[in-house]
Design a protein around this motif. Sequence first.
Motif, PDB file in Angstrom:
ATOM      1  N   ASN A 168      25.922  25.682  30.864  1.00 61.43           N
ATOM      2  CA  ASN A 168      27.195  25.955  30.188  1.00 61.43           C
ATOM      3  C   ASN A 168      27.652  24.759  29.372  1.00 61.43           C
ATOM      4  OD1 ASN A 168      27.891  28.549  31.052  1.00 61.43           O
ATOM      5  ND2 ASN A 168      28.677  27.786  33.013  1.00 61.43           N
ATOM      6  N   VAL A 186      24.663  31.754  28.239  1.00 62.41           N
ATOM      7  CA  VAL A 186      24.302  32.513  29.439  1.00 62.41           C
ATOM      8  C   VAL A 186      25.570  32.956  30.143  1.00 62.41           C
ATOM      9  CG1 VAL A 186      22.098  31.347  29.846  1.00 62.41           C
ATOM     10  CG2 VAL A 186      24.183  30.359  30.775  1.00 62.41           C
ATOM     11  N   ASP A 187      25.547  34.127  30.724  1.00 63.22           N
ATOM     12  CA  ASP A 187      26.741  34.586  31.438  1.00 63.22           C
ATOM     13  C   ASP A 187      26.375  35.572  32.536  1.00 63.22           C
ATOM     14  OD1 ASP A 187      29.304  35.067  32.228  1.00 63.22           O
ATOM     15  OD2 ASP A 187      29.937  36.123  30.401  1.00 63.22           O
ATOM     16  N   ARG A 188      26.688  35.203  33.728  1.00 65.11           N
ATOM     17  CA  ARG A 188      26.689  36.084  34.895  1.00 65.11           C
ATOM     18  C   ARG A 188      27.362  35.296  36.005  1.00 65.11           C
ATOM     19  NH1 ARG A 188      21.877  39.765  37.658  1.00 65.11           N
ATOM     20  NH2 ARG A 188      23.208  41.494  37.060  1.00 65.11           N
ATOM     21  N   ILE A 189      28.321  35.880  36.664  1.00 63.46           N
ATOM     22  CA  ILE A 189      29.018  35.155  37.732  1.00 63.46           C
ATOM     23  C   ILE A 189      28.185  35.245  39.006  1.00 63.46           C
ATOM     24  CG2 ILE A 189      31.099  35.077  39.146  1.00 63.46           C
ATOM     25  CD1 ILE A 189      32.656  36.071  36.642  1.00 63.46           C
ATOM     26  N   LYS A 205      32.631  31.972  24.973  1.00 64.50           N
ATOM     27  CA  LYS A 205      32.476  32.073  26.430  1.00 64.50           C
ATOM     28  C   LYS A 205      33.029  30.819  27.123  1.00 64.50           C
ATOM     29  CE  LYS A 205      29.927  31.915  30.406  1.00 64.50           C
ATOM     30  NZ  LYS A 205      29.072  31.001  31.135  1.00 64.50           N
ATOM     31  N   LEU A 260      36.107  32.407  29.006  1.00 68.36           N
ATOM     32  CA  LEU A 260      35.743  32.639  30.419  1.00 68.36           C
ATOM     33  C   LEU A 260      35.852  31.348  31.234  1.00 68.36           C
ATOM     34  CD1 LEU A 260      32.707  34.651  31.806  1.00 68.36           C
ATOM     35  CD2 LEU A 260      33.502  32.565  32.877  1.00 68.36           C
ATOM     36  N   ASN A 261      35.087  30.340  30.823  1.00 70.60           N
ATOM     37  CA  ASN A 261      35.056  29.127  31.642  1.00 70.60           C
ATOM     38  C   ASN A 261      36.390  28.387  31.594  1.00 70.60           C
ATOM     39  OD1 ASN A 261      31.856  29.179  30.419  1.00 70.60           O
ATOM     40  ND2 ASN A 261      32.155  29.148  32.609  1.00 70.60           N
ATOM     41  N   HIS A 306      38.510  30.104  34.045  1.00 71.04           N
ATOM     42  CA  HIS A 306      38.039  29.757  35.394  1.00 71.04           C
ATOM     43  C   HIS A 306      38.591  28.398  35.823  1.00 71.04           C
ATOM     44  CE1 HIS A 306      34.164  32.061  36.717  1.00 71.04           C
ATOM     45  NE2 HIS A 306      35.265  32.663  37.086  1.00 71.04           N
ATOM     46  N   HIS A 346      34.114  34.071  44.976  1.00 70.44           N
ATOM     47  CA  HIS A 346      33.811  32.915  44.127  1.00 70.44           C
ATOM     48  C   HIS A 346      34.859  31.841  44.396  1.00 70.44           C
ATOM     49  CE1 HIS A 346      32.390  31.622  39.832  1.00 70.44           C
ATOM     50  NE2 HIS A 346      32.033  30.795  40.766  1.00 70.44           N
ATOM     51  N   GLN A 370      34.399  25.537  44.144  1.00 66.58           N
ATOM     52  CA  GLN A 370      33.085  25.438  43.474  1.00 66.58           C
ATOM     53  C   GLN A 370      33.299  25.235  41.960  1.00 66.58           C
ATOM     54  OE1 GLN A 370      30.341  28.831  43.718  1.00 66.58           O
ATOM     55  NE2 GLN A 370      28.813  27.739  42.506  1.00 66.58           N
TER      56      GLN A 370
END
Length: 489
Positions: free
Chosen positions: A186, A224-227, A289, A293-294, A297, A363, A367
């Motif tokens: 990432n 890349v993306d998948r949790i 992304k 997304l991140n 997060h 999740h 982390q």
Amino acid sequence: MDPQRIDAMPKSGQIGFVHLGLGAFHRAHQAVYLERYRQRSGDTAWGICSANLRASIGLVDGLSAAGHRYHVAEYADSDNITLREVGVIEETLFSGRDGAGNWSRDREALLVRMASADTRIVTLTVTEKGYFLNPANGELRVDDPMIIGDIASPQQPRTAPGLLVEALARRRETGIAPFTVLSCDNMPDNGKRTRQAVMQLAEHRDAELASWIANKVAFPCSMVDRIVPAMTDADFGRLAALDVTDPNAVVCEAFSQWVVEDHFPMGRPSWEAEGVEMVADVAPFETMKLRMLNGSHSLLAYLGALAGIETVFDGVNHAELRALLRRYMLEEAAPTLEMPAGIDLDAYADSLLARFANDSLRHRLQQIAMDGSQKLPQRWLSGALKRSAAGQSSPCVALGMAAWIRYTAGEDLLGNRYTVDDPLAARFASLHQAQGSDSAALVAAFLSMDDVVPRELAADKGFVQAVVAAYQTLTHDGLRGALAALDHN
Ligand code: NAI
Ligand code: CS2
């Protein structure tokens, strides 16, 4: 409901990929795409040799003991599960420090594998810190002891860039064309950044080797993306209830995305049919992304962890935090993006909130909170810098920075202590110790770390004041107080 069960293809013993960073993500993302590719196409040439340079040796040996087969449980939700057996990893190696403190048990085997003509692509998921780059400017950290070691002993490399340089040097000496290097971490411009790390290290060794790498080696970028959260005892328990007793299994969401710059001089699997998007320019997707997304997060991670919230699921079900994420994405992240026509960022934000609300994933916010110094430049600060240059404020990012600074003290707002897991953790501890309870001085000290915070942003007085104000409100009035104060911005 019974899961859908899919068995792995028989082993072929053929290896076309070497992967560095055998973690949870690699097992649930790249390996799954390849397993599906093999099943559809029957092409068995692209098996993987997967290696760890740090933790964990247990996983390397565990997969070996299990005949290099493991399970991936893909949860659309708690009722819709695909249970996939994966067999595309053909070999696992360990090139780090073992339990007895000895270095690099399988290093030579790994280098031989990387230097073999059969290896056409080397992929990486070694986390942001595994590239040893200064996150703010992308320069190799030549003062890091690991990099100093690889410069002094290039034939006994300990880092990912060091292994790449030594393997490429061996290929050059034996007249074997170089492999393609595909970073799946990432990072912004992850291919360009990997190239920078490899080139700078190679220049320390041999100018001709560096120039050969510059001219011959492809470093495509990828998004890349998948949790894929780290496994918990509860996850293993849920799998046992499905009759899967597999210490190497991983649990993830059903969603998966891989956008790859199409530059593979040594060939690649024709994996488009599995949904891999091959494009000329990954950058807009990667930035989208990372910031949306991140960035969300990380916002959830620091604010939530400080308030004792444990998981993304719990955080996104906190109404005010959910509203904060939406506001951050739509008002502060989306306007900084330049997307190709047809990308609907409102819909993307909604889809992210729905993914975060997947009730089957545990999740942990702790982390995500790891390695903030390596993550925040691309998740929050590059966007905030762009806004600052345009005279716009970024109150959500300012609150996030306040939460991150408070988080790095190693104690949440309720007084619970935890370990701050970050390569700069010692520096954080000394800043907290030196500044004590002077919040303005503490914020100034953190914002002046120019290997994390862009200097121009740290010089934006409005931004600095917003971080100080948010820090004070967060510490005095807690999470709800800080979120309420944001509404007045
Ligand atoms: P993990 O904790 O399961 O594995 C981390 C891997 O990185 C291990 O193989 C470890 O040995 C290696 N590593 C850590 N520091 C290193 C260093 N200094 N040098 C060499 N290797 C090092 O984590 P996971 O889930 O596999 O994630 C790894 C990376 O994958 C993330 O940092 C991120 O860049 C990327 N990723 C992860 C996603 C996820 O949801 N887990 C999704 C998208 C990308
Ligand atoms: C997370 C990511 O750990 C983190 O910092 O933000 O690993 C996230 O789960 C993935 O990027 C999703 O693709």
